[in-house]
Design a protein around this motif. Structure first.
Motif, PDB file in Angstrom:
ATOM      1  N   PHE A   5       1.223 -12.637   1.440  1.00 14.86           N
ATOM      2  CA  PHE A   5       0.807 -12.542   0.039  1.00 14.86           C
ATOM      3  C   PHE A   5      -0.633 -12.083  -0.128  1.00 14.86           C
ATOM      4  CE2 PHE A   5       4.360 -15.572  -0.100  1.00 14.86           C
ATOM      5  CZ  PHE A   5       5.186 -14.862  -0.948  1.00 14.86           C
ATOM      6  N   ALA A   6      -1.481 -12.438   0.831  1.00 16.85           N
ATOM      7  CA  ALA A   6      -2.870 -11.985   0.756  1.00 16.85           C
ATOM      8  C   ALA A   6      -2.946 -10.461   0.881  1.00 16.85           C
ATOM      9  CB  ALA A   6      -3.704 -12.645   1.843  1.00 16.85           C
ATOM     10  N   GLN A   7      -2.135  -9.901   1.775  1.00 18.38           N
ATOM     11  CA  GLN A   7      -2.134  -8.455   1.942  1.00 18.38           C
ATOM     12  C   GLN A   7      -1.548  -7.762   0.716  1.00 18.38           C
ATOM     13  OE1 GLN A   7       0.144  -7.000   5.260  1.00 18.38           O
ATOM     14  NE2 GLN A   7      -1.055  -5.131   5.378  1.00 18.38           N
ATOM     15  N   ILE A   8      -0.495  -8.338   0.138  1.00 18.92           N
ATOM     16  CA  ILE A   8       0.091  -7.776  -1.078  1.00 18.92           C
ATOM     17  C   ILE A   8      -0.939  -7.768  -2.202  1.00 18.92           C
ATOM     18  CG2 ILE A   8       1.803  -8.210  -2.893  1.00 18.92           C
ATOM     19  CD1 ILE A   8       3.690  -9.157  -0.648  1.00 18.92           C
ATOM     20  N   LEU A   9      -1.660  -8.857  -2.350  1.00 21.66           N
ATOM     21  CA  LEU A   9      -2.705  -8.942  -3.376  1.00 21.66           C
ATOM     22  C   LEU A   9      -3.814  -7.936  -3.097  1.00 21.66           C
ATOM     23  CD1 LEU A   9      -3.975 -10.244  -5.840  1.00 21.66           C
ATOM     24  CD2 LEU A   9      -4.921 -11.990  -4.342  1.00 21.66           C
ATOM     25  N   TYR A  10      -4.230  -7.828  -1.842  1.00 19.33           N
ATOM     26  CA  TYR A  10      -5.303  -6.903  -1.466  1.00 19.33           C
ATOM     27  C   TYR A  10      -4.949  -5.464  -1.832  1.00 19.33           C
ATOM     28  CZ  TYR A  10      -8.292  -4.019   1.461  1.00 19.33           C
ATOM     29  OH  TYR A  10      -9.153  -3.053   1.910  1.00 19.33           O
ATOM     30  N   PHE A  11      -3.743  -5.034  -1.441  1.00 16.27           N
ATOM     31  CA  PHE A  11      -3.344  -3.666  -1.749  1.00 16.27           C
ATOM     32  C   PHE A  11      -3.140  -3.471  -3.246  1.00 16.27           C
ATOM     33  CE2 PHE A  11      -2.026  -3.365   2.794  1.00 16.27           C
ATOM     34  CZ  PHE A  11      -2.891  -2.331   3.119  1.00 16.27           C
ATOM     35  N   GLY A  12      -2.681  -4.504  -3.941  1.00 15.57           N
ATOM     36  CA  GLY A  12      -2.567  -4.405  -5.394  1.00 15.57           C
ATOM     37  C   GLY A  12      -3.916  -4.194  -6.051  1.00 15.57           C
ATOM     38  N   LEU A  13      -4.930  -4.891  -5.561  1.00 16.15           N
ATOM     39  CA  LEU A  13      -6.277  -4.711  -6.095  1.00 16.15           C
ATOM     40  C   LEU A  13      -6.812  -3.325  -5.751  1.00 16.15           C
ATOM     41  CD1 LEU A  13      -7.780  -8.228  -5.284  1.00 16.15           C
ATOM     42  CD2 LEU A  13      -7.031  -7.361  -7.513  1.00 16.15           C
ATOM     43  N   ARG A  14      -6.484  -2.824  -4.559  1.00 18.15           N
ATOM     44  CA  ARG A  14      -6.911  -1.478  -4.169  1.00 18.15           C
ATOM     45  C   ARG A  14      -6.262  -0.409  -5.051  1.00 18.15           C
ATOM     46  NH1 ARG A  14     -10.382   0.191   0.045  1.00 18.15           N
ATOM     47  NH2 ARG A  14      -9.015   1.974  -0.020  1.00 18.15           N
ATOM     48  N   MET A  15      -5.064  -0.708  -5.559  1.00 17.02           N
ATOM     49  CA  MET A  15      -4.377   0.239  -6.431  1.00 17.02           C
ATOM     50  C   MET A  15      -4.925   0.195  -7.854  1.00 17.02           C
ATOM     51  SD  MET A  15      -0.359   0.174  -5.324  1.00 17.02           S
ATOM     52  CE  MET A  15      -0.120  -1.583  -5.237  1.00 17.02           C
ATOM     53  N   GLY A  16      -5.833  -0.724  -8.131  1.00 18.35           N
ATOM     54  CA  GLY A  16      -6.426  -0.802  -9.466  1.00 18.35           C
ATOM     55  C   GLY A  16      -5.767  -1.821 -10.367  1.00 18.35           C
ATOM     56  N   LEU A  17      -4.889  -2.630  -9.823  1.00 23.98           N
ATOM     57  CA  LEU A  17      -4.237  -3.667 -10.618  1.00 23.98           C
ATOM     58  C   LEU A  17      -5.106  -4.918 -10.652  1.00 23.98           C
ATOM     59  CD1 LEU A  17      -0.668  -3.287  -9.099  1.00 23.98           C
ATOM     60  CD2 LEU A  17      -1.449  -2.401 -11.288  1.00 23.98           C
ATOM     61  N   LYS A  18      -4.870  -5.755 -11.634  1.00 30.72           N
ATOM     62  CA  LYS A  18      -5.570  -7.030 -11.712  1.00 30.72           C
ATOM     63  C   LYS A  18      -4.791  -8.074 -10.923  1.00 30.72           C
ATOM     64  CE  LYS A  18      -7.451  -6.042 -16.239  1.00 30.72           C
ATOM     65  NZ  LYS A  18      -7.458  -6.402 -17.648  1.00 30.72           N
ATOM     66  N   GLU A  19      -5.494  -9.097 -10.455  1.00 27.53           N
ATOM     67  CA  GLU A  19      -4.855 -10.151  -9.667  1.00 27.53           C
ATOM     68  C   GLU A  19      -3.701 -10.792 -10.431  1.00 27.53           C
ATOM     69  OE1 GLU A  19      -5.998 -14.273  -7.316  1.00 27.53           O
ATOM     70  OE2 GLU A  19      -7.583 -13.012  -8.122  1.00 27.53           O
ATOM     71  N   ASN A  20      -3.888 -11.010 -11.716  1.00 30.34           N
ATOM     72  CA  ASN A  20      -2.852 -11.611 -12.545  1.00 30.34           C
ATOM     73  C   ASN A  20      -1.615 -10.707 -12.636  1.00 30.34           C
ATOM     74  OD1 ASN A  20      -1.922 -13.749 -14.045  1.00 30.34           O
ATOM     75  ND2 ASN A  20      -2.676 -12.929 -15.977  1.00 30.34           N
ATOM     76  N   ASP A  21      -1.836  -9.390 -12.712  1.00 35.57           N
ATOM     77  CA  ASP A  21      -0.718  -8.447 -12.758  1.00 35.57           C
ATOM     78  C   ASP A  21       0.101  -8.500 -11.474  1.00 35.57           C
ATOM     79  OD1 ASP A  21      -1.607  -7.628 -15.246  1.00 35.57           O
ATOM     80  OD2 ASP A  21      -2.720  -5.905 -14.443  1.00 35.57           O
ATOM     81  N   TYR A  37       1.618   4.951  -4.322  1.00 34.36           N
ATOM     82  CA  TYR A  37       0.185   4.930  -4.026  1.00 34.36           C
ATOM     83  C   TYR A  37      -0.077   5.480  -2.627  1.00 34.36           C
ATOM     84  CZ  TYR A  37      -4.440   3.076  -2.974  1.00 34.36           C
ATOM     85  OH  TYR A  37      -5.746   2.952  -2.595  1.00 34.36           O
ATOM     86  N   ARG A  38       0.757   5.066  -1.660  1.00 39.92           N
ATOM     87  CA  ARG A  38       0.597   5.523  -0.284  1.00 39.92           C
ATOM     88  C   ARG A  38       0.809   7.035  -0.209  1.00 39.92           C
ATOM     89  NH1 ARG A  38       4.538   2.598   3.268  1.00 39.92           N
ATOM     90  NH2 ARG A  38       5.911   4.087   2.291  1.00 39.92           N
ATOM     91  N   HIS A  39       1.778   7.563  -0.955  1.00 38.36           N
ATOM     92  CA  HIS A  39       2.027   9.006  -0.984  1.00 38.36           C
ATOM     93  C   HIS A  39       0.815   9.746  -1.553  1.00 38.36           C
ATOM     94  CE1 HIS A  39       4.342  12.692  -1.302  1.00 38.36           C
ATOM     95  NE2 HIS A  39       3.936  12.796  -2.559  1.00 38.36           N
ATOM     96  N   GLU A  40       0.284   9.266  -2.665  1.00 38.55           N
ATOM     97  CA  GLU A  40      -0.898   9.889  -3.283  1.00 38.55           C
ATOM     98  C   GLU A  40      -2.101   9.828  -2.347  1.00 38.55           C
ATOM     99  OE1 GLU A  40      -1.179  11.431  -6.269  1.00 38.55           O
ATOM    100  OE2 GLU A  40       0.941  11.142  -6.677  1.00 38.55           O
ATOM    101  N   TRP A  41      -2.296   8.697  -1.704  1.00 41.38           N
ATOM    102  CA  TRP A  41      -3.425   8.509  -0.790  1.00 41.38           C
ATOM    103  C   TRP A  41      -3.344   9.506   0.365  1.00 41.38           C
ATOM    104  CZ3 TRP A  41      -8.000   6.269  -0.538  1.00 41.38           C
ATOM    105  CH2 TRP A  41      -8.595   6.117   0.701  1.00 41.38           C
ATOM    106  N   ASN A  42      -2.162   9.653   0.946  1.00 43.93           N
ATOM    107  CA  ASN A  42      -1.991  10.596   2.050  1.00 43.93           C
ATOM    108  C   ASN A  42      -2.271  12.019   1.610  1.00 43.93           C
ATOM    109  OD1 ASN A  42      -1.342   8.640   3.914  1.00 43.93           O
ATOM    110  ND2 ASN A  42       0.854   8.810   3.565  1.00 43.93           N
ATOM    111  N   MET A  43      -1.883  12.361   0.397  1.00 46.40           N
ATOM    112  CA  MET A  43      -2.160  13.701  -0.111  1.00 46.40           C
ATOM    113  C   MET A  43      -3.665  13.926  -0.266  1.00 46.40           C
ATOM    114  SD  MET A  43       0.430  15.540  -0.439  1.00 46.40           S
ATOM    115  CE  MET A  43       1.943  15.020   0.300  1.00 46.40           C
TER     116      MET A  43
END
Length: 62
Positions: A5-21, A37-43
């Protein structure tokens, strides 16, 4: 498969989402967003021109 769950939250925050979202999101929805997000990042990193992945075609469609 265990969920980190910590990793899921971390990547969610990296994507610009809020912790609550991220906390109120179903895993399937988060997984779909992360895939895009991973597809866009790789591009961006590879410096490639953005292109939608081609849909798989079935022999039955011919």
């Amino acid at each position: 498969m265990t969920l980190d769950f910590a990793q899921i939250l971390y990547f969610g925050l990296r994507m610009g989402l809020k912790e609550n979202d991220v906390a109120h999101m179903y895993y399937g929805k988060w997984s779909q967003l992360f895939s895009r997000y991973r597809h866009e990042w790789n591009m961006r990193i590879k410096g490639m021109i953005y292109a939608e992945p081609e849909e798989e075609k079935s022999v039955l469609d011919l």
